[in-house]
Structure formats: structure tokens, C-alpha cells
Design a protein around this motif. Sequence first.
Motif, mmCIF file in Angstrom:
data_model
loop_
_atom_site.group_PDB
_atom_site.id
_atom_site.type_symbol
_atom_site.label_atom_id
_atom_site.label_comp_id
_atom_site.label_asym_id
_atom_site.label_seq_id
_atom_site.Cartn_x
_atom_site.Cartn_y
_atom_site.Cartn_z
ATOM 1 N N LYS A 155 0.834 -1.213 0.000
ATOM 2 C CA LYS A 155 0.000 0.000 0.000
ATOM 3 C C LYS A 155 0.862 1.254 0.000
ATOM 4 O O LYS A 155 0.549 2.229 -0.678
ATOM 5 C CB LYS A 155 -0.948 0.003 1.198
ATOM 6 C CG LYS A 155 -2.071 -0.990 1.071
ATOM 7 C CD LYS A 155 -2.959 -0.963 2.304
ATOM 8 C CE LYS A 155 -4.036 -2.032 2.213
ATOM 9 N NZ LYS A 155 -4.887 -2.063 3.405
ATOM 10 N N LEU B 277 2.405 1.747 -3.488
ATOM 11 C CA LEU B 277 1.373 2.197 -4.428
ATOM 12 C C LEU B 277 0.957 3.644 -4.145
ATOM 13 O O LEU B 277 0.762 4.431 -5.081
ATOM 14 C CB LEU B 277 0.169 1.260 -4.378
ATOM 15 C CG LEU B 277 0.439 -0.152 -4.897
ATOM 16 C CD1 LEU B 277 -0.767 -1.052 -4.656
ATOM 17 C CD2 LEU B 277 0.827 -0.134 -6.364
ATOM 18 N N ALA B 278 0.854 4.011 -2.886
ATOM 19 C CA ALA B 278 0.490 5.385 -2.533
ATOM 20 C C ALA B 278 1.554 6.374 -3.003
ATOM 21 O O ALA B 278 1.230 7.490 -3.420
ATOM 22 C CB ALA B 278 0.282 5.510 -1.022
ATOM 23 N N THR C 12 1.131 6.342 -7.152
ATOM 24 C CA THR C 12 -0.172 6.542 -7.786
ATOM 25 C C THR C 12 -0.296 7.983 -8.265
ATOM 26 O O THR C 12 0.005 8.919 -7.535
ATOM 27 C CB THR C 12 -1.311 6.198 -6.808
ATOM 28 O OG1 THR C 12 -1.216 4.810 -6.491
ATOM 29 C CG2 THR C 12 -2.674 6.480 -7.409
ATOM 30 N N GLY C 13 -0.686 8.120 -9.522
ATOM 31 C CA GLY C 13 -0.856 9.445 -10.105
ATOM 32 C C GLY C 13 0.402 10.023 -10.720
ATOM 33 O O GLY C 13 0.369 11.108 -11.290
ATOM 34 N N ASN C 14 1.522 9.301 -10.607
ATOM 35 C CA ASN C 14 2.765 9.793 -11.202
ATOM 36 C C ASN C 14 2.698 9.709 -12.724
ATOM 37 O O ASN C 14 2.050 8.823 -13.279
ATOM 38 C CB ASN C 14 3.961 8.974 -10.730
ATOM 39 C CG ASN C 14 4.402 9.316 -9.326
ATOM 40 O OD1 ASN C 14 3.766 10.095 -8.632
ATOM 41 N ND2 ASN C 14 5.486 8.718 -8.898
ATOM 42 N N VAL D 63 2.115 -4.910 -10.402
ATOM 43 C CA VAL D 63 1.115 -4.089 -11.087
ATOM 44 C C VAL D 63 1.182 -4.329 -12.595
ATOM 45 O O VAL D 63 0.148 -4.490 -13.258
ATOM 46 C CB VAL D 63 1.310 -2.589 -10.761
ATOM 47 C CG1 VAL D 63 0.420 -1.714 -11.638
ATOM 48 C CG2 VAL D 63 1.035 -2.320 -9.293
#
Length: 68
Positions: free
Chosen positions: A7, A10-11, A14-16, A46
Motif C-alpha cells: 500500500k 502504491l500510494a 499513484t498518479g505519477n 502491477v
Amino acid sequence: MDLNLRKAVLANVTGNSTDELQNTIMEAINSGEEKMLPGLGVLFEVIWENSNDQEKNELLATLSEGLQ
């Protein structure tokens, strides 16, 4: 692998943008630090989970070739 680590990785990504993702991957590889390996594993997970059978076969062929 601890789900909290998954987590957290991924946090962090994420959004990169694709450039940011590439920089993250290259930084992890170039650093040579063992502590970066779990993060790369999460990123590979992923990729694997979002690949179709043909893409998985290509990944496996590339990996096999790289390990020769």
C-alpha cells in the motif's frame, strides 16, 4: 510481503507521470540498494496484473533472455 508495504509503495507512485515512474524505477535500479527491491517487486506485480497473456509472454521472454 507485508500488505502495508504494498500500500505504501502504491500510494507513493499513484498518479505519477510516466517520466516520474521511469525516474523512480531508474533511481531504484541505479542505487543498487537492497531496500529498493520490494518496491520494484510491487511495481512488477502491477505490470503483471495489468498485462494480457501476450504481454506476459513477452515479459517472460525478456526476463529469460536477460538471465542468459
